[in-house]
Design a protein around this motif. Structure first.
Motif, short mmCIF file in Angstrom:
data_model
loop_
_atom_site.label_atom_id
_atom_site.label_comp_id
_atom_site.label_asym_id
_atom_site.label_seq_id
_atom_site.Cartn_x
_atom_site.Cartn_y
_atom_site.Cartn_z
N UNK A 55 2.16 9.74 -5.41
CA UNK A 55 2.44 8.73 -6.43
C UNK A 55 3.80 8.96 -7.07
N UNK A 56 4.12 10.22 -7.35
CA UNK A 56 5.43 10.53 -7.94
C UNK A 56 6.56 10.18 -6.98
N UNK A 111 -0.98 -4.86 4.50
CA UNK A 111 -1.74 -3.80 5.16
C UNK A 111 -0.79 -2.82 5.84
N UNK A 112 -1.11 -1.55 5.69
CA UNK A 112 -0.39 -0.46 6.34
C UNK A 112 -1.20 0.00 7.55
N UNK A 113 -0.62 -0.10 8.74
CA UNK A 113 -1.26 0.38 9.96
C UNK A 113 -0.54 1.65 10.42
N UNK A 130 2.04 3.42 0.01
CA UNK A 130 1.43 2.41 -0.85
C UNK A 130 2.05 2.42 -2.24
N UNK A 131 2.30 3.63 -2.77
CA UNK A 131 2.91 3.74 -4.10
C UNK A 131 4.33 3.18 -4.10
N UNK A 179 -4.28 -0.72 2.16
CA UNK A 179 -3.69 -2.02 1.86
C UNK A 179 -3.54 -2.23 0.36
N UNK A 180 -2.72 -3.20 0.01
CA UNK A 180 -2.55 -3.64 -1.37
C UNK A 180 -2.85 -5.13 -1.43
N UNK A 181 -3.70 -5.52 -2.34
CA UNK A 181 -4.06 -6.93 -2.50
C UNK A 181 -3.24 -7.52 -3.63
#
Length: 323
Positions: A55-56, A111-113, A130-131, A179-181
Motif C-alpha cells: 500500500x505504501x 481487472x489485473x490478470x 492495485x494500490x 480487481x477494482x470496481x
C-alpha cells in the motif's frame, strides 16, 4: 519496493541479488524475470514487516514515472479513457501482467490478470499494483476518487487497516478476481489535464513503441508456439524447447530474461492463452482441453484455470458463448 521497505533492509544487497546496482543509473526499460522479482519481495519480507508495504509503495507511485504511458494517462479526456490506455498499452510496463476492463452491473471492473503460483512475492506485487492504480487515478481526477470495492484473490494479511485507509472503500480478500470496481460516474469524470490533441500525439508514440516490442520478441512468439505444441505430452522442459529453437538452455534463459520473462511464466502464459482459445471453440470438451494444455486430469486443469482467470473453465466458456 526496496526504498519503501526503509532502513530495516539492506537495500544494496537486495538489489544486487537481482543484478541491479544501487548506485547505477536508472533504466525504466530494464525488466527483471517475474520469479526474480517475487524472490526479491520475499527476501524483503524475511527482513521486515511487509503487511502494508504494498500500500505504501502504491501510494507513492507518480504518473511521471511511467514515461509516455503516464503522459497518455493524464491526457485522456476521462478517467475511463485513461484506464482504456492501460488496458491496451500495459505491455510497455510489463510482460507478465494484463489488464481488462469488464462491465459489471454496479459499474466497471478494472481487472489485473497475472498467472503463476500465488506465492508471497506475487501477492505483494498484486497488492502494490492495485494500490498504485487508485493512486494514479487520484492524480488526474478533479475530485477525490474512491472505488466502490477492491477485490483481492489471496487471503487477508494480519491487518488490513492500511489497505482500508488507502482505498477508502471495502477491500474483500479471498475474492475470485484481483480487481477494482469503479462506478460509471467515476470513470466518466473529465481529467484535469485531458487534451484530445496531445492524446493523439501520445497515442501514435505508444503505438510505435508497442510495434517495436512486437518486432523485438519473435523468440517469445516462437517459444510459445513450441511450448503449445509440446503441451499435449505434459509440461515441457526448458532444455527441450531451447534445443528445438536452436539455443542452449543457458542462452534461452538469458534471452527470455531480456524480455522480462522466465520459462516458467512463459509456459504458464502459453497454457492460459491456449486454454482460453480452446474454450471459445465448442468442438473441444473440457477433458480434451485439459489434455491439450498439458494436464493429466481435468480437475488439475480446472484448479489451474481458476487460479489464472478467477473462474472455472465451464463458467468461462458459458460466459463467452453467451456474449
Amino acid at each position: 519496493m526496496v526504498a519503501a521497505a526503509g532502513p530495516h533492509v539492506d537495500a544494496a544487497a537486495l538489489l544486487a541479488s537481482v543484478g541491479l546496482d544501487a548506485e547505477g543509473p536508472s533504466d525504466p526499460k530494464a525488466m527483471l524475470p517475474a520469479d526474480s522479482y517475487y524472490g526479491l519481495l520475499e527476501r524483503i519480507a524475511a527482513q521486515t514487516d511487509v503487511t502494508d508495504l504494498p500500500v505504501r509503495v502504491g501510494a507513492s507511485m507518480r504518473l511521471d514515472e511511467y514515461g509516455a504511458l503516464g503522459l497518455a494517462f493524464k491526457a485522456a479526456t476521462t478517467l475511463g479513457g485513461s484506464f482504456q490506455r492501460v488496458e491496451r498499452y500495459a505491455r510497455l510496463w510489463t510482460s507478465v501482467v494484463e489488464y481488462e476492463l469488464r462491465p459489471d452491473r454496479r459499474g466497471t471492473l478494472f481487472i489485473l490478470h497475472r498467472s503463476g503460483e500465488r506465492r508471497l512475492g506475487l501477492r505483494l506485487s498484486n497488492e502494490a499494483t492495485l494500490a498504485s492504480t487508485v493512486s494514479i487515478a487520484r492524480q488526474v481526477c478533479p475530485v477525490p476518487v474512491a472505488p466502490l470495492e477492491v477485490l483481492v484473490r489471496h487471503p487477508a494479511p494480519r491487518s488490513t487497516a492500511g489497505h482500508d485507509d488507502h482505498f477508502g472503500c471495502p477491500v474483500r480478500f479471498g475474492a475470485e478476481l484481483d480487481a477494482i470496481l469503479f462506478s460509471r460516474e467515476t470513470l466518466a469524470r473529465p481529467n484535469i489535464l485531458g487534451d484530445e490533441g496531445i492524446s493523439r500525439y501520445l497515442i501514435s508514440h505508444l503505438d510505435a513503441e508497442l510495434s517495436e516490442i512486437a518486432e523485438e520478441a519473435p523468440l517469445v512468439a516462437r517459444a510459445k508456439d513450441a511450448i503449445a505444441q509440446a503441451l499435449s505430452g505434459g509440461a515441457p522442459r526448458m532444455p527441450d524447447i531451447a534445443r528445438g529453437l536452436g539455443l542452449s538452455a543457458r542462452s534461452f534463459h538469458r534471452r527470455l530474461a531480456e524480455h522480462g520473462m522466465s520459462f516458467q511464466t512463459l509456459t504458464e502464459d502459453t497454457r492460459r492463452d491456449l486454454a482460453e482459445g480452446l474454450l471459445r471453440d465448442e468442438s473441444h470438451s473440457l477433458a480434451e482441453i485439459a489434455f491439450l494444455t498439458g494436464f493429466s486430469e481435468q480437475s488439475s486443469f480446472t484448479r489451474a484455470f481458476k487460479r489464472w482467470v478467477g473462474t472455472t473453465p465451464a463458467s468461462y466458456r458459458k460466459d463467452r458463448m453467451g456474449r
